[in-house]
Scaffold this active site. Structure first.
Site, short mmCIF file in Angstrom:
data_model
loop_
_atom_site.label_atom_id
_atom_site.label_comp_id
_atom_site.label_asym_id
_atom_site.label_seq_id
_atom_site.Cartn_x
_atom_site.Cartn_y
_atom_site.Cartn_z
N ARG A 1 1.01 -1.17 0.30
CA ARG A 1 -0.49 -0.08 -0.05
C ARG A 1 0.82 1.26 0.25
O ARG A 1 0.52 2.35 -0.31
CB ARG A 1 -0.84 0.15 1.54
CG ARG A 1 -2.27 -0.55 1.04
CD ARG A 1 -3.06 -0.72 2.32
NE ARG A 1 -4.56 -2.07 1.98
CZ ARG A 1 -5.09 -2.64 2.69
NH1 ARG A 1 -4.56 -2.37 4.15
NH2 ARG A 1 -6.10 -3.06 2.58
N GLU B 1 -0.99 -8.66 -5.21
CA GLU B 1 -2.46 -9.23 -5.63
C GLU B 1 -2.73 -11.14 -6.14
O GLU B 1 -3.26 -10.95 -5.88
CB GLU B 1 -3.52 -8.65 -6.88
CG GLU B 1 -3.38 -7.01 -6.76
CD GLU B 1 -4.53 -6.76 -5.76
OE1 GLU B 1 -5.30 -7.79 -6.18
OE2 GLU B 1 -4.84 -5.89 -5.09
N GLN C 1 -7.12 -16.00 -3.20
CA GLN C 1 -7.75 -16.55 -2.16
C GLN C 1 -6.88 -17.40 -1.52
O GLN C 1 -6.56 -18.73 -0.97
CB GLN C 1 -7.85 -18.06 -3.77
CG GLN C 1 -8.82 -17.98 -4.86
CD GLN C 1 -8.47 -19.03 -6.20
OE1 GLN C 1 -8.09 -19.46 -6.34
NE2 GLN C 1 -9.78 -19.66 -5.92
N TYR D 1 -10.65 -8.57 -11.63
CA TYR D 1 -10.19 -8.43 -10.60
C TYR D 1 -9.25 -7.35 -10.88
O TYR D 1 -8.22 -6.20 -9.86
CB TYR D 1 -10.79 -8.72 -9.98
CG TYR D 1 -9.78 -9.10 -8.88
CD1 TYR D 1 -10.21 -8.13 -7.70
CD2 TYR D 1 -8.97 -9.53 -8.39
CE1 TYR D 1 -9.50 -7.68 -6.50
CE2 TYR D 1 -7.67 -9.23 -6.79
CZ TYR D 1 -8.44 -7.47 -6.42
OH TYR D 1 -7.21 -7.39 -5.06
N ASP E 1 -14.13 -8.37 -5.60
CA ASP E 1 -13.15 -9.71 -5.94
C ASP E 1 -14.17 -10.49 -3.72
O ASP E 1 -15.40 -9.34 -3.94
CB ASP E 1 -11.65 -9.14 -4.17
CG ASP E 1 -12.30 -8.59 -3.26
OD1 ASP E 1 -13.48 -7.86 -3.30
OD2 ASP E 1 -11.30 -8.25 -2.38
N CYS F 1 -27.86 -0.23 5.93
CA CYS F 1 -27.85 -1.50 5.34
C CYS F 1 -28.96 -2.34 5.05
O CYS F 1 -30.01 -2.65 6.45
CB CYS F 1 -26.56 -2.31 6.57
SG CYS F 1 -26.41 -4.03 5.35
#
Length: 349
Positions: free
Chosen positions: A21, A33, A38, A116, A134, A204
């Protein structure tokens, strides 16, 4: 806009400090990435650090051998990702003058990079307005907006993609994408999310309608296949029997022990099993059960039985896939996790 603002505000307070980051280097972001696909951050971070230490640039990665990459990848699973990374690094050298692309349209053409990953790299490295989707993002959107379409259906993917892209407009793409992914990972978790402290709670849909545990929806997975792998461990004078797995099956190109696959748990009174063992290791071979393991893959359950070999003879001219190598050399090869665990427990002690 309240949705995006609340998520970004939450992110600035709660985000984890992660090495990828702090850069806009597309190569470094790509490494993170692919490794984290997974894979939980806690598990993937040591692998990211190892890969970056061994291959600080895409050029150094492109010069690696497949065995070097797979050895570093060992234990992460989904080994095709590691092989694809090597192919991609070479693509970057050959087709992009060694400069890792940052545009979505170029990234999507590289091997192993889907929608993605291309969106993530282009937004983080180039601030391109491409929304990431994702598992974390799917979950946040499904719960907050009350989307009942399965996330892995054709219609569902279209609905989520259009919504996600509309939400990133007029945002800082890098900041917003990282924020919503982190929000899904830490706040809107798959199980037992802390809704009582969620800044999105008021609007929400899932929270208001008691649907938090029901969303997102997902089409049922394909049936899991069960397999029985019987490994034979032969060690003599510091040499061990090994073979490299072929393409087209699990763990392709990795190294394991000689293997006989059966339709069920091996039966020592089953003549066909005994014949197979003797045809491979000689009529006077003796086998001793060592340990059984259950190994879970995405669409397969593999029951693994290790046998020790005594008084064995292998005709290497007939069984050309089996090799005898020094144990120290074998330990340096890339292995499936079930094999590397066995080596650590039984061959290094």
């Amino acid at each position: 806009m309240d949705f995006q603002n609340e998520i970004v505000k939450w992110y600035k307070i709660n985000k984890r400090e992660l090495p990828w980051r702090n850069t806009t280097d597309a190569y470094v972001i790509w490494l993170s990435e692919i490794i984290l696909q997974q894979t939980r951050v806690e598990q993937g971070l040591p692998y990211f650090n190892k890969f970056l230490a061994h291959f600080p640039t895409v050029s150094s990665f492109a010069e690696a051998t497949e065995n070097q990459v797979l050895k570093l990848w060992q234990g992460l699973g989904y080994y095709s990702r590691g092989r694809n990374m090597l192919f991609t690094a070479k693509q970057v050298i050959e087709n992009h003058d060694g400069i890792f692309p940052v545009q979505y349209e170029k990234l999507i053409q590289l091997k192993g990079i889907g929608e993605y990953t291309a969106a993530a790299i282009s937004s983080f490295a180039n601030n391109q307005a491409k929304a990431v989707l994702d598992g974390n993002v799917f979950r946040v959107l499904a719960r907050y907006f009350g989307i009942g379409e399965p996330i892995n259906s054709t219609v569902g993917k279209k609905v989520f993609s259009e919504l996600a892209q509309s939400l990133i407009e007029n945002q800082s793409p890098s900041l917003y994408n990282q924020a919503i992914m982190e929000f899904g990972a830490l706040q809107c978790k798959p199980k037992s999310p802390p809704c009582n402290i969620c800044p999105l709670q008021v609007n929400c849909y899932a929270y208001k309608n008691n649907k938090v545990n029901d969303l997102p929806l997902k089409l049922k997975k394909v049936k899991v296949k069960e397999r029985w792998f019987n490994y034979f461990v032969g060690i003599h004078n510091g040499y061990v029997l090994t073979k490299q797995r072929k393409p087209g099956d699990v763990w392709q190109h990795l190294y394991d022990f000689p293997l006989i696959e059966t339709d069920g748990k091996p039966d020592f009174e089953d003549e066909s099993f005994i014949v197979s063992v003797k045809n491979t290791f000689g009529k006077n071979v003796r086998i001793t059960p060592i340990i059984q393991k259950k190994h879970l893959l995405t669409h397969q359950i593999i029951y693994v039985q290790f046998f020790g070999l005594d008084n064995y003879i292998v005709n290497f001219n007939l069984h050309t896939d089996i090799k005898s190598v020094l144990l120290e050399e074998f330990e340096e090869f890339p292995h499936p996790k079930v094999i590397s665990d066995f080596i650590s427990l039984y061959l290094k002690n």
